[in-house]
Write a protein that holds these residues in place. Structure first.
Motif, PDB file in Angstrom:
ATOM      1  N   SER A   4       0.828  -1.209   0.000  1.00 23.07           N
ATOM      2  CA  SER A   4       0.000   0.000   0.000  1.00 23.07           C
ATOM      3  C   SER A   4       0.864   1.261   0.000  1.00 23.07           C
ATOM      4  O   SER A   4       0.635   2.207  -0.768  1.00 23.07           O
ATOM      5  N   HIS A   5       1.831   1.249   0.895  1.00 27.98           N
ATOM      6  CA  HIS A   5       2.683   2.422   1.066  1.00 27.98           C
ATOM      7  C   HIS A   5       3.524   2.696  -0.178  1.00 27.98           C
ATOM      8  O   HIS A   5       3.705   3.854  -0.582  1.00 27.98           O
ATOM      9  N   ALA A   6       4.032   1.646  -0.800  1.00 31.21           N
ATOM     10  CA  ALA A   6       4.856   1.812  -2.001  1.00 31.21           C
ATOM     11  C   ALA A   6       4.032   2.457  -3.125  1.00 31.21           C
ATOM     12  O   ALA A   6       4.520   3.345  -3.839  1.00 31.21           O
ATOM     13  N   VAL A   7       2.785   2.025  -3.238  1.00 27.82           N
ATOM     14  CA  VAL A   7       1.906   2.600  -4.265  1.00 27.82           C
ATOM     15  C   VAL A   7       1.646   4.075  -3.956  1.00 27.82           C
ATOM     16  O   VAL A   7       1.867   4.955  -4.801  1.00 27.82           O
ATOM     17  N   GLN A   8       1.203   4.339  -2.749  1.00 26.85           N
ATOM     18  CA  GLN A   8       0.823   5.709  -2.388  1.00 26.85           C
ATOM     19  C   GLN A   8       1.991   6.678  -2.513  1.00 26.85           C
ATOM     20  O   GLN A   8       1.847   7.784  -3.060  1.00 26.85           O
ATOM     21  N   SER A   9       3.158   6.288  -2.013  1.00 26.67           N
ATOM     22  CA  SER A   9       4.253   7.256  -2.021  1.00 26.67           C
ATOM     23  C   SER A   9       4.705   7.567  -3.442  1.00 26.67           C
ATOM     24  O   SER A   9       5.028   8.710  -3.753  1.00 26.67           O
ATOM     25  N   HIS A  10       4.681   6.568  -4.326  1.00 31.24           N
ATOM     26  CA  HIS A  10       5.064   6.847  -5.715  1.00 31.24           C
ATOM     27  C   HIS A  10       4.065   7.807  -6.372  1.00 31.24           C
ATOM     28  O   HIS A  10       4.455   8.765  -7.038  1.00 31.24           O
ATOM     29  N   VAL A  11       2.799   7.534  -6.141  1.00 30.93           N
ATOM     30  CA  VAL A  11       1.744   8.353  -6.762  1.00 30.93           C
ATOM     31  C   VAL A  11       1.818   9.802  -6.254  1.00 30.93           C
ATOM     32  O   VAL A  11       1.808  10.757  -7.046  1.00 30.93           O
ATOM     33  N   GLU A  12       1.916   9.943  -4.959  1.00 32.28           N
ATOM     34  CA  GLU A  12       1.887  11.302  -4.387  1.00 32.28           C
ATOM     35  C   GLU A  12       3.160  12.077  -4.698  1.00 32.28           C
ATOM     36  O   GLU A  12       3.118  13.299  -4.841  1.00 32.28           O
TER      37      GLU A  12
ATOM     38  N   ASN B 294      -4.481   0.866  -1.398  1.00 36.19           N
ATOM     39  CA  ASN B 294      -3.391   1.517  -2.137  1.00 36.19           C
ATOM     40  C   ASN B 294      -2.832   2.712  -1.376  1.00 36.19           C
ATOM     41  O   ASN B 294      -2.242   3.613  -1.969  1.00 36.19           O
ATOM     42  N   PHE B 295      -3.051   2.716  -0.070  1.00 39.50           N
ATOM     43  CA  PHE B 295      -2.556   3.817   0.767  1.00 39.50           C
ATOM     44  C   PHE B 295      -2.322   3.266   2.168  1.00 39.50           C
ATOM     45  O   PHE B 295      -2.901   2.251   2.554  1.00 39.50           O
ATOM     46  N   GLY B 296      -1.495   3.937   2.923  1.00 44.25           N
ATOM     47  CA  GLY B 296      -1.284   3.542   4.319  1.00 44.25           C
ATOM     48  C   GLY B 296       0.177   3.505   4.696  1.00 44.25           C
ATOM     49  O   GLY B 296       1.056   3.573   3.838  1.00 44.25           O
ATOM     50  N   LYS B 297       0.388   3.425   5.985  1.00 43.80           N
ATOM     51  CA  LYS B 297       1.751   3.335   6.532  1.00 43.80           C
ATOM     52  C   LYS B 297       2.320   1.958   6.233  1.00 43.80           C
ATOM     53  O   LYS B 297       1.576   0.971   6.236  1.00 43.80           O
ATOM     54  N   PRO B 298       3.629   1.857   6.054  1.00 44.19           N
ATOM     55  CA  PRO B 298       4.217   0.525   5.833  1.00 44.19           C
ATOM     56  C   PRO B 298       4.280  -0.274   7.134  1.00 44.19           C
ATOM     57  O   PRO B 298       4.114   0.286   8.217  1.00 44.19           O
ATOM     58  N   GLY B 299       4.505  -1.571   7.003  1.00 40.94           N
ATOM     59  CA  GLY B 299       4.827  -2.401   8.171  1.00 40.94           C
ATOM     60  C   GLY B 299       3.648  -2.840   9.012  1.00 40.94           C
ATOM     61  O   GLY B 299       3.827  -3.261  10.145  1.00 40.94           O
ATOM     62  N   THR B 300       2.419  -2.735   8.476  1.00 38.92           N
ATOM     63  CA  THR B 300       1.263  -3.210   9.247  1.00 38.92           C
ATOM     64  C   THR B 300       0.491  -4.247   8.411  1.00 38.92           C
ATOM     65  O   THR B 300       0.794  -4.483   7.245  1.00 38.92           O
TER      66      THR B 300
END
Ligand code: MG
Length: 251
Positions: free
Chosen positions: A147-155, A182-188
């Motif tokens: 989720s985090h990988a997707v969101q950070s690339h997009v933003e 497709n969003f959220g903090k990593p590691g959860t």
């Protein structure tokens, strides 16, 4: 509950997804100015049956078509219709089948003719975000690493990820656990393990992330009317990392 698949089951899911990949490629080749999304829907259905598969979306919770066709500001679940595609449109094609007891599900977004530079960038960033998400689908990782990988690339590219719809596990059911935001903090979230089969599907908006559903009960459009793109692959997590099942051999 997340269902882990045996190697034999993964091969069946791979077979189903290979057919989906072939059909999406055929549809992509058909996209042109003047073609209607209803024609694409008919072709998708015909090809699915020619390959011995059953379209997965038709009748799913009452969805009336085999193919989701989402043009421009439509995010997902667009109904095919008789409006001819025009130069510069972008259209998301989302298709799934049931084959030999297992589901395949994938999506791509393509331009009609030459897209605007902004539409082109939106599609490229969404495709890259899917790739970044897939790279995190490896043993030992956690669900929201994807989720985090997707969101950070997009933003990082000034676009937004849709919150309302998520990716999903897939197997003998079209939608299994886990849900994959497709969003959220990593590691959860759950720990990722070999044998998981996941449909990862970023939906990315040019403007804000809010969407609304039209009166047909299905068509999701951007609240602000800006463009949206959608790419999806079904993958399997293996000991050595992600294996993309819904792509043509060698692509
Ligand atoms: Mg899906």
């Amino acid at each position: 509950m997340v269902i882990l698949k045996s190697p034999k089951e993964i091969e069946k899911i791979a077979a189903s997804n290979r057919i989906v990949a072939k059909i999406l490629k055929a549809l992509e080749d058909e996209v042109a100015e003047g073609v209607t999304t209803a024609q694409l829907n008919d072709l998708a259905e015909k090809l699915a049956r020619a390959h011995g598969g059953v379209p997965a979306f038709k009748g799913y919770r009452g969805f009336p078509f085999s193919l989701c066709t989402s043009v421009n500001c439509v995010v997902v679940h667009g109904f095919p219709n008789d409006t001819p595609l025009k130069e510069g449109d972008i259209v998301s094609l989302d298709f799934g089948i049931l084959y030999d007891g297992y589901y395949g599900d994938a999506a791509t977004t393509v331009a009609v003719g030459k897209p605007s530079p902004q539409a082109d960038r939106l599609m490229a960033v969404t495709r890259e975000a899917l790739k970044k998400g897939i790279e995190q689908a490896k043993p030992g990782g956690r669900l929201t690493d994807i989720s985090h990988a997707v969101q950070s690339h997009v933003e990082a590219h000034g676009f937004s990820v849709v919150r309302k719809f998520v990716g999903h596990g897939i197997g003998t059911k079209l939608h299994e656990d886990p849900q994959i935001p497709n969003f959220g903090k990593p590691g959860t979230g759950i720990r990722l393990k070999p044998g998981m089969t996941l449909a990862i599907e970023p939906m990315v908006n040019e403007g804000g992330h809010d969407v609304k559903i039209l009166e047909d009960g299905w068509t999701a459009v951007t609240e602000d009317g800006a463009l949206s793109a959608h790419f999806e692959h079904t993958i399997a997590i293996t000991e050595s990392g992600p294996r993309i099942l819904s792509r043509l051999d060698g692509s």
